[in-house]
Each structure stands twice: as structure tokens, then as C-alpha cells.
Design a protein around this motif. Structure first.
Motif, PDB file in Angstrom:
ATOM      1  N   LEU A 104      52.671  80.481  99.171  1.00  0.00           N
ATOM      2  CA  LEU A 104      52.480  81.707  99.940  1.00  0.00           C
ATOM      3  C   LEU A 104      50.993  81.957 100.167  1.00  0.00           C
ATOM      4  O   LEU A 104      50.551  82.204 101.295  1.00  0.00           O
ATOM      5  CB  LEU A 104      53.114  82.891  99.194  1.00  0.00           C
ATOM      6  CG  LEU A 104      53.045  84.297  99.821  1.00  0.00           C
ATOM      7  CD1 LEU A 104      54.191  85.149  99.290  1.00  0.00           C
ATOM      8  CD2 LEU A 104      51.719  84.995  99.525  1.00  0.00           C
ATOM      9  N   TYR A 105      50.216  81.888  99.101  1.00  0.00           N
ATOM     10  CA  TYR A 105      48.789  82.197  99.202  1.00  0.00           C
ATOM     11  C   TYR A 105      48.019  81.085  99.902  1.00  0.00           C
ATOM     12  O   TYR A 105      47.070  81.353 100.643  1.00  0.00           O
ATOM     13  CB  TYR A 105      48.214  82.456  97.811  1.00  0.00           C
ATOM     14  CG  TYR A 105      48.895  83.609  97.120  1.00  0.00           C
ATOM     15  CD1 TYR A 105      48.733  84.914  97.570  1.00  0.00           C
ATOM     16  CD2 TYR A 105      49.735  83.393  96.036  1.00  0.00           C
ATOM     17  CE1 TYR A 105      49.382  85.974  96.958  1.00  0.00           C
ATOM     18  CE2 TYR A 105      50.389  84.440  95.415  1.00  0.00           C
ATOM     19  CZ  TYR A 105      50.210  85.734  95.876  1.00  0.00           C
ATOM     20  OH  TYR A 105      50.859  86.771  95.279  1.00  0.00           O
ATOM     21  N   VAL A 106      48.431  79.836  99.677  1.00  0.00           N
ATOM     22  CA  VAL A 106      47.778  78.708 100.354  1.00  0.00           C
ATOM     23  C   VAL A 106      47.946  78.843 101.862  1.00  0.00           C
ATOM     24  O   VAL A 106      46.980  78.726 102.632  1.00  0.00           O
ATOM     25  CB  VAL A 106      48.352  77.365  99.860  1.00  0.00           C
ATOM     26  CG1 VAL A 106      47.792  76.212 100.700  1.00  0.00           C
ATOM     27  CG2 VAL A 106      48.024  77.144  98.389  1.00  0.00           C
ATOM     28  N   ASP A 107      49.187  79.100 102.295  1.00  0.00           N
ATOM     29  CA  ASP A 107      49.460  79.255 103.727  1.00  0.00           C
ATOM     30  C   ASP A 107      48.752  80.480 104.292  1.00  0.00           C
ATOM     31  O   ASP A 107      48.216  80.438 105.407  1.00  0.00           O
ATOM     32  CB  ASP A 107      50.963  79.387 103.968  1.00  0.00           C
ATOM     33  CG  ASP A 107      51.713  78.097 103.671  1.00  0.00           C
ATOM     34  OD1 ASP A 107      51.055  77.047 103.574  1.00  0.00           O
ATOM     35  OD2 ASP A 107      52.946  78.150 103.532  1.00  0.00           O
ATOM     36  N   LEU A 108      48.752  81.566 103.528  1.00  0.00           N
ATOM     37  CA  LEU A 108      48.119  82.796 103.994  1.00  0.00           C
ATOM     38  C   LEU A 108      46.621  82.604 104.180  1.00  0.00           C
ATOM     39  O   LEU A 108      46.045  83.062 105.173  1.00  0.00           O
ATOM     40  CB  LEU A 108      48.392  83.933 103.006  1.00  0.00           C
ATOM     41  CG  LEU A 108      47.792  85.301 103.365  1.00  0.00           C
ATOM     42  CD1 LEU A 108      48.329  85.786 104.710  1.00  0.00           C
ATOM     43  CD2 LEU A 108      48.085  86.317 102.270  1.00  0.00           C
TER      44      LEU A 108
END
Length: 205
Positions: A104-108
Motif C-alpha cells: 500500500l505504502y510503496v504504491d502510494l
């Protein structure tokens, strides 16, 4: 109110006769904003006033916990709004857990980096580094709340280290300003799209 009803009443949910009341539940949108803003503002307040209040040690872990929880809630909220802007459905399972290093955070962060001006990459790097190091100190959302994990392992070693409140409060303020800015921008995007949709619907009525 009879005795049975009075006995079942939650003693915390008890309003004041004056104006010193806060909204509890009822409006999910307001509640989400209140939680995010509340944790962030409380973290900044504690970190900014711990020295003058002579609460340097006692306010450290609450400051760090509130800061970390603000970051987690804010990033998850931004993620949901980003997907809403793009018209994509979100698998609720991606929101599970408290680590700040999931897909989630990597993509965000890839999306945020793509939107961010190339002329101001340093502020982006500073915020990203702060969040990464925050995660390194507390990978589960538990280390700022407890001394030991549920497996009985200590979260910190017996080596004493120092955290300066001047530096900490500046980092909290920088990250909060950054994430709050993204929140404002993406909220505006959603409002603009909602207005456009409303106008389009009126035209076809």
C-alpha cells in the motif's frame, strides 16, 4: 430514566451542560478527519511543550505513538482517496496491519512522487526518510505503546539513546504539513469531480 437504563449508560459518553462537548460518532467523514488531525496535532503539541512542562521522558512515547498513528491513518486515508479519484476499488485486506512498509505504502509513494514537483524533491525525500525511520523504530504499531512484544521480546535494547524535542517537533511539523497538503489537494480533486458529475447529471435530466 429508570435505574436499569441508567445502569446501562456508558459513563464516558456523558455530555456537559455547557458547550465543552465533542462529537463522538455519527458522521464517518468528520470522525475520520477528527482522528487524523487529532493524533497529528496532539503529537506536535506534546513534542513542542515537553521541555517547558518538564515532561521530557514521560511525554516521549505518547508523542512518538501519536505521530506514528497520525502517519498511518493519514497515508491510508490518502490511499483510499487516490483510488477513489482513479475510480478503482480497494480490497479491504490491503488496509490490514500497521506496518508502514507494505505494498500500500510503496504504491502510494510512487504515486505521490509522480505528482510532486521535480523542483522540490528534497522535501519529498525528507518526509519519506522520516517515515521510514519511524517505521524502523516501531514496525508493528506496538513498540511506542509497550515495552515488550506479545512474544515477550523487548522492543528496545538497554543502551540509552537521546531524542531531541526540537528536532522531533520539527520533523512532526514537516511531515504533518506535507501530508495535510496532499489531503487538501486530493480532497479538492474529489470535490471538483463530484461537482462535475452533478452538473452532468443535471444536463441529462
Amino acid at each position: 430514566m429508570d435505574k436499569k437504563q441508567k445502569g446501562n449508560k456508558n459513563v464516558i459518553v456523558d455530555s456537559d451542560p455547557g458547550v465543552s462537548n465533542a462529537y463522538f460518532g455519527g458522521d464517518i467523514g468528520h470522525e475520520s478527519w477528527a482522528m487524523i488531525e487529532g493524533y497529528g496535532s496532539a503529537a506536535l503539541y506534546l513534542a513542542s511543550h515537553a521541555h517547558e512542562e518538564n515532561e521530557r521522558d514521560t511525554w516521549l512515547y505518547p508523542s512518538l505513538y501519536l505521530f506514528r498513528h497520525y502517519v498511518e491513518l493519514s497515508l491510508k486515508d490518502i490511499y483510499l482517496k487516490w483510488k477513489d479519484v482513479d475510480g478503482e476499488e480497494v480490497d479491504p485486506r490491503i488496509l490490514e496491519g500497521h506496518g508502514l512498509d507494505t505494498h500500500l505504502y510503496v504504491d502510494l509513494w510512487k504515486w505521490i512522487s509522480a505528482q510532486w514537483p521535480t523542483s522540490d524533491r528534497e522535501s519529498l525525500k525528507e518526509v519519506r526518510r522520516t517515515i521510514v525511520d519511524l517505521h524502523r523504530l516501531d514496525k508493528s504499531g506496538q513498540a511506542f505503546r509497550y515495552i515488550k512484544s506479545t512474544e515477550g521480546k523487548f522492543f528496545r535494547t538497554d543502551t540509552t539513546k537521546l531524542i531531541g524535542y526540537t528536532s522531533l517537533s520539527r520533523k512532526i511539523e514537516t511531515v504533518k504539513s506535507f501530508l495535510d497538503g496532499i489531503q487538501a489537494w486530493i480532497d479538492n480533486e474529489l470535490e471538483t469531480r463530484a461537482e462535475q458529475y452533478a452538473e452532468f447529471s443535471v444536463e441529462w435530466d
